[in-house]
Design a protein around this motif. Structure first.
Motif, PDB file in Angstrom:
ATOM      1  N   GLN A   1       1.114  -1.168  -0.096  1.00 38.66           N
ATOM      2  CA  GLN A   1       0.055   0.200  -0.078  1.00 38.66           C
ATOM      3  C   GLN A   1       0.780   1.199  -0.112  1.00 38.66           C
ATOM      4  N   VAL A   2       2.205   1.159  -0.064  1.00 32.21           N
ATOM      5  CA  VAL A   2       3.066   2.378   0.207  1.00 32.21           C
ATOM      6  C   VAL A   2       3.904   2.590  -1.188  1.00 32.21           C
ATOM      7  N   TYR A   3       4.179   3.963  -1.459  1.00 33.77           N
ATOM      8  CA  TYR A   3       5.420   4.155  -2.337  1.00 33.77           C
ATOM      9  C   TYR A   3       5.881   5.414  -1.755  1.00 33.77           C
ATOM     10  N   LYS A   4       7.273   5.068  -1.246  1.00 29.61           N
ATOM     11  CA  LYS A   4       8.002   5.854  -0.837  1.00 29.61           C
ATOM     12  C   LYS A   4       8.710   6.913  -1.807  1.00 29.61           C
ATOM     13  N   ILE A   5       7.790   7.875  -2.310  1.00 27.82           N
ATOM     14  CA  ILE A   5       8.167   8.543  -3.661  1.00 27.82           C
ATOM     15  C   ILE A   5       9.459   9.423  -3.534  1.00 27.82           C
ATOM     16  N   GLU A   6       9.749   9.945  -2.379  1.00 25.84           N
ATOM     17  CA  GLU A   6      10.991  10.931  -2.205  1.00 25.84           C
ATOM     18  C   GLU A   6      12.254  10.201  -2.398  1.00 25.84           C
TER      19      GLU A   6
ATOM     20  N   GLN B   1      13.277   5.931  -7.379  1.00 26.28           N
ATOM     21  CA  GLN B   1      14.159   6.086  -8.632  1.00 26.28           C
ATOM     22  C   GLN B   1      13.586   7.208  -9.613  1.00 26.28           C
ATOM     23  N   VAL B   2      12.284   7.025  -9.493  1.00 26.62           N
ATOM     24  CA  VAL B   2      11.598   8.185 -10.415  1.00 26.62           C
ATOM     25  C   VAL B   2      11.827   9.552  -9.901  1.00 26.62           C
ATOM     26  N   HIS B   3      11.950   9.755  -8.626  1.00 27.22           N
ATOM     27  CA  HIS B   3      12.202  11.177  -8.044  1.00 27.22           C
ATOM     28  C   HIS B   3      13.673  11.492  -8.593  1.00 27.22           C
ATOM     29  N   SER B   4      14.480  10.341  -8.585  1.00 26.25           N
ATOM     30  CA  SER B   4      15.893  10.933  -8.843  1.00 26.25           C
ATOM     31  C   SER B   4      16.022  11.041 -10.301  1.00 26.25           C
ATOM     32  N   TYR B   5      14.935  10.283 -11.310  1.00 28.60           N
ATOM     33  CA  TYR B   5      15.228  10.387 -12.537  1.00 28.60           C
ATOM     34  C   TYR B   5      14.602  11.743 -12.947  1.00 28.60           C
TER      35      TYR B   5
ATOM     36  N   ASP C   1       8.469   4.685 -15.146  1.00 32.17           N
ATOM     37  CA  ASP C   1       8.538   3.318 -14.671  1.00 32.17           C
ATOM     38  C   ASP C   1       8.656   3.445 -12.980  1.00 32.17           C
ATOM     39  N   ASP C   2       8.141   2.501 -12.284  1.00 37.48           N
ATOM     40  CA  ASP C   2       8.249   2.868 -10.854  1.00 37.48           C
ATOM     41  C   ASP C   2       9.587   2.057 -10.500  1.00 37.48           C
ATOM     42  N   GLU C   3      10.005   1.081 -11.246  1.00 34.33           N
ATOM     43  CA  GLU C   3      11.178   0.266 -11.126  1.00 34.33           C
ATOM     44  C   GLU C   3      10.738  -0.665  -9.974  1.00 34.33           C
TER      45      GLU C   3
END
Length: 125
Positions: free
Chosen positions: A18-23, A26-30, A95-97
């Motif tokens: 249920q979680v996505y540590k978005i901060e 890889q997406v945030h880095s990209y 892509d959320d990797e």
């Protein structure tokens, strides 16, 4: 179960699905340094997506109205950028990797309710 530690607070226990540590994703880095992010995105119930931003303090509007407005603008920008990143993931533009929880990933955006939450440690109502 997953716990998230941020700004002197503990969030959770959550199921990793249920979680996505978005901060720290890889997406945030990209997407680059100009893009800001909330701490994490959380699916609650069947269709409620929470964007959680945590702060250890906040400026007081009585002390410096200008700094308070800057703070609100910074938080708003984090919510907007995070929402945009999540939508790009759902649309397949990014892509959320494999980092996004499977239940969160499986939810259709058209069915979701989006809730933006700012948590300030020790803040009075």
């Amino acid at each position: 179960m997953l716990q998230i530690y941020e700004s002197g607070m503990t969030f959770g226990s959550y199921r990793p699905e249920q979680v996505y540590k978005i901060e720290n994703s890889q997406v945030h880095s990209y997407v680059g340094t100009g893009v800001k992010s909330v701490e994490f995105v959380l699916l609650r119930g069947e269709n409620k997506i929470f964007f959680i931003e945590a702060k250890s303090s906040s400026p007081k509007s009585e002390t410096s109205w200008e700094r308070y407005q800057e703070f609100i603008d910074e938080i708003s920008e984090k919510f907007i950028h995070s929402f945009d990143m999540l939508c790009a993931l759902y649309l397949g533009r990014l892509d959320d990797e494999g980092e996004m929880g499977e239940e969160l990933k499986a939810l259709s955006c058209s069915e979701a309710d989006f809730i933006f939450v700012l948590v300030i440690r020790g803040h009075k109502t």
